[in-house]
Design a protein around this motif. Sequence first.
Motif, PDB file in Angstrom:
ATOM      1  N   ARG A 659       0.844  -1.195   0.000  1.00  0.00           N
ATOM      2  CA  ARG A 659       0.000   0.000   0.000  1.00  0.00           C
ATOM      3  C   ARG A 659       0.875   1.240   0.000  1.00  0.00           C
ATOM      4  O   ARG A 659       1.972   1.264   0.565  1.00  0.00           O
ATOM      5  CB  ARG A 659      -0.922   0.013   1.221  1.00  0.00           C
ATOM      6  N   ALA A 660       0.377   2.283  -0.635  1.00  0.00           N
ATOM      7  CA  ALA A 660       1.122   3.537  -0.706  1.00  0.00           C
ATOM      8  C   ALA A 660       0.141   4.692  -0.845  1.00  0.00           C
ATOM      9  O   ALA A 660      -0.910   4.562  -1.493  1.00  0.00           O
ATOM     10  CB  ALA A 660       2.092   3.520  -1.886  1.00  0.00           C
ATOM     11  N   THR A 661       0.471   5.820  -0.226  1.00  0.00           N
ATOM     12  CA  THR A 661      -0.365   7.016  -0.326  1.00  0.00           C
ATOM     13  C   THR A 661       0.513   8.251  -0.443  1.00  0.00           C
ATOM     14  O   THR A 661       1.667   8.267  -0.014  1.00  0.00           O
ATOM     15  CB  THR A 661      -1.285   7.194   0.897  1.00  0.00           C
ATOM     16  N   LYS A 662      -0.047   9.274  -1.016  1.00  0.00           N
ATOM     17  CA  LYS A 662       0.536  10.611  -0.998  1.00  0.00           C
ATOM     18  C   LYS A 662      -0.612  11.576  -0.764  1.00  0.00           C
ATOM     19  O   LYS A 662      -1.679  11.444  -1.363  1.00  0.00           O
ATOM     20  CB  LYS A 662       1.252  10.943  -2.307  1.00  0.00           C
ATOM     21  N   SER A 663      -0.389  12.551   0.125  1.00  0.00           N
ATOM     22  CA  SER A 663      -1.474  13.476   0.441  1.00  0.00           C
ATOM     23  C   SER A 663      -0.949  14.880   0.690  1.00  0.00           C
ATOM     24  O   SER A 663       0.221  15.072   1.051  1.00  0.00           O
ATOM     25  CB  SER A 663      -2.260  12.996   1.673  1.00  0.00           C
ATOM     26  N   ARG A 664      -1.815  15.828   0.443  1.00  0.00           N
ATOM     27  CA  ARG A 664      -1.571  17.224   0.800  1.00  0.00           C
ATOM     28  C   ARG A 664      -2.534  17.545   1.929  1.00  0.00           C
ATOM     29  O   ARG A 664      -3.752  17.389   1.787  1.00  0.00           O
ATOM     30  CB  ARG A 664      -1.823  18.143  -0.388  1.00  0.00           C
ATOM     31  N   ASP A 665      -1.988  17.987   3.067  1.00  0.00           N
ATOM     32  CA  ASP A 665      -2.781  18.217   4.264  1.00  0.00           C
ATOM     33  C   ASP A 665      -2.533  19.627   4.798  1.00  0.00           C
ATOM     34  O   ASP A 665      -1.540  20.269   4.443  1.00  0.00           O
ATOM     35  CB  ASP A 665      -2.422  17.186   5.339  1.00  0.00           C
TER      36      ASP A 665
END
Length: 968
Positions: A659-665
Amino acid sequence: MNRIAMLLGMTAAGALLHAEPVLAAPATTAVVAADQTPQPEVDAVVVTGSRIVRDGYLAPTPVTVVTVADLLATTPTNLADALNKLPAFSPQFTAQANTGAQAPAGNYLNLRGLNQNRTLVMLDGVRVPATNITGTVDVNTLPQALVQRVDIVTGGASAIYGSDAVGGVVNYILDTKFNGLKGSVQGGISTYGDAPSGKVSLAFGTRVLDKGHFEASYEYNKSAGLDQSDRSYTSNAPGYAGAGTDANPYVLYNNMRMATTTLGGYVSAPTGATPAQTAALTAAIANQQFVGAGVLAPFTNGVATGTPGLQVGGDGAYFTGGQLIKPVDTHNLFARFDYDVGHGITAYGQFAFGLSQTDYLIPPAAQSVTVISGNPYLPANVQTALTAASAPGRPATFTLTSLPQNLFDMRQTHQWDSALTTTLGLKGKVYNDAFNWNASYTHGKGHTHVENDNNINTSHFYAALDAVKDPSGAIVCAVSLTSSASLYPGCTPLNFIGQGNESPASLAYIMQNTAYDILNKTDELSASISGSAFNDWAGPVSVSLNAEARWVSLTQTTDASPNTAPQLTGLRQTWTTNGPRGAAPSTPFLGNTFAAQYGENSVWEVGGETVVPLLKNLPLAQNLEFSGALRYTQYGVSGPATTWKVGLNYQPVNDLRIRATKSRDIRAPTLYELFQSQTTSQVAITDPLLNNQQYTVTQFSGGNTNIKPEVATTYTIGGVYSPSWLPKFRMALDYYSITIVGGISNSLPLLGAAGVISDINTCAASGGASIYCSAVPRGADGFVQQVNSFPLNLAKQYTRGWDLEASYGFDMSDIQAKWAGHTDLRLLATYSPTNLTIASPGAPAAASPLSAPLVPRVTGNVNYSLGPFKASWQIGYTAAHRIALPALTPVIYADPFASAVVTHDLSLSYRFKTERQRMEAFCTINNLFNHEPLIIPQAPTTTPGAQAPTNGPSPLGRYFTAGVRFTY
């Protein structure tokens, strides 16, 4: 059997191994990751990492799901204490933490060490209103008796839930379908017979009106707290001294004392005489101390340390009465009613109220006052020396520096935190039950009330300590014999010579109770819908849409504003400590007071989320799916912000999922950061650009409505291994990286003079181009005219690390046929080698970074059950680590490492079951081998005894808790 023995060895070794730096962080007992949780035979649920209904272990975002039963198994005090032991949390803001001026006591959750205001706290999916001025939530105020689990998202979730979810989300999930009666009663005490605690809990649920359901709960929790004097390692005034340099490193000492301050008063700096008279006066009374009833006695120096103002031993003053753990009383009340109104629609309403009360003592500061010849409380030999040194119309004086411990012992602070949340809503299903929808209105209030008993009124204090005799021989305030007498009605002279000589009347005159209130209000409308929109070639495509409107406000009221200058007209005191530009006291009370302020903001948000399957049941692609989320937010003050998140879930074979994620928070500015009222104070600086000339300037502090939300970029990548060759074993390993830019930080990166000097140097290094130049503007004469202290989007922060969770359960008969019972093994670890903050961009490279890696910790758990009997054993390992202080320059320690710590917790329970009820008796021993914590101050010591934070095991030491739980 061989595989079971191998896994037993692997898990036990992982919990105890000293040499595996990749595993680390705080941890707790009986914790189950979403990837490790055995799934019961129930419908899929909404796990906090997503608004889309799905099994928790399938989420691309690392989500830890912790049941309340597991949390309380080895930490039965409360959920907050148990959560603060989890690897992802940095337990810096607990009841054990020091209380600062604007940091009320309580339990605050801090994921990833990114600070508690970057952790979003929710109750059943609803944002909890802040309980104090910093915009954070004292989780002691949340209802606990009907909480069934806690979901923890350890990564960015702003695209799903909005602002503050930079470090992650902590969501308390309620059991909204409970039927029956359950409760618990317990008590605890330390191995030293102190720090008692107790808890009573009761919950009730039943069906009503055929289609309705009602439930309610109440819980009371009391902890007596613990004073520093109750433990040997803090009762002897420990602290660090030195300059943090190679030549003068920080050294930890015990029995520290102030070098030129005593409890009864240290005599120094005689003024108002000729050089010859001054020399004679110095020889007669200087460098001595007042003791007892005001008798002048020799002052015995201690052994010098690397800090000129600190000594080891001797007659110098030190503070007593500090707290290692503050006493806390909490009340939690919850009620909920829902009703099936037909057509697949359920109406519901719930009420939650929590109250947390604590008392504490803020450490004092030394007081330097001018004593004038003619003071009737002076002993004869001192008055004789002053008379000889006086000149006509110019009485001799001396400076008396004391730490009036007895006065500060009377100055107690009482704090009440309360949180009230009321929610009304409708929920249901549409389109042949393919979509779930929910619409609700929530009103919340977080209230903090703080009372400071016996705060010292500045003008009364200075008027009262200048005592003289009137013509009749009566002792009066000197100002009472002047034309300014009407400004100080009722002035009663104060005997400040020696300790404990103050009369009740003089204490009543100088002391006054002060208080302030902080009220955070939230009104929120929200609506959401989620379900399967259609099927593509690989399966159902899930979507979720949500919209929210939120109105928030902050109101602080006070009966003693620091902006009210003290009345000093007509007083004979002189303030020349800081040189020719010295300034008189500027605040109306010697203790903390806070200004009134008000601010409000509105938030409009709309967001969407989807999960799209891409491949299914193919070679090396058993499953591949894409997840994405997008949210647009409009803030009434700081404008628009967009957050997003993308993720991939890839399962090449049945045993492995990647699993992998990238986010702008984002973290939006708090109302306090935006609207803090302007206050003033005096700060003394040594100006490096004016040949280190010393002078005092006015500092202005306040909010800044021009700051914008912080922006964070978060990456996670990891895998979940569930081998078919070893059923019931699961292991998850995830890497995370969080980078925050435009972090909101003060224009003074350090407090007081140190922050001013840092800004001066940064400004000079930039040739006047740095934004920090606005904090220290200079006039035509070259002097700093004022100091501006306000929040700016300045800081950068980077944190990187690894999370590991592993679990395995087996029947003992799998090892030996004749063995009975069942065993569960768990291992949790977090390793964060990088936690770097650049608080002062533009400063010289060596002076800018703040690096404080999270302390590596590992926890291993062994749970064994045999029929009604259960035993839980937890091993907590804290690795040896380098000490780091929040300073802008690198610091050097004589002993830079804290030693490794291993702790053990043991819990035993037994269930008694009848036809309709079940009772469980339990006994828990925390810190079984009574390991002492480490003394690691967060900054160099200023007042010995006032600063003794600890690291490692709880200062309670070995702690026993016993009680019963019942269900009917």
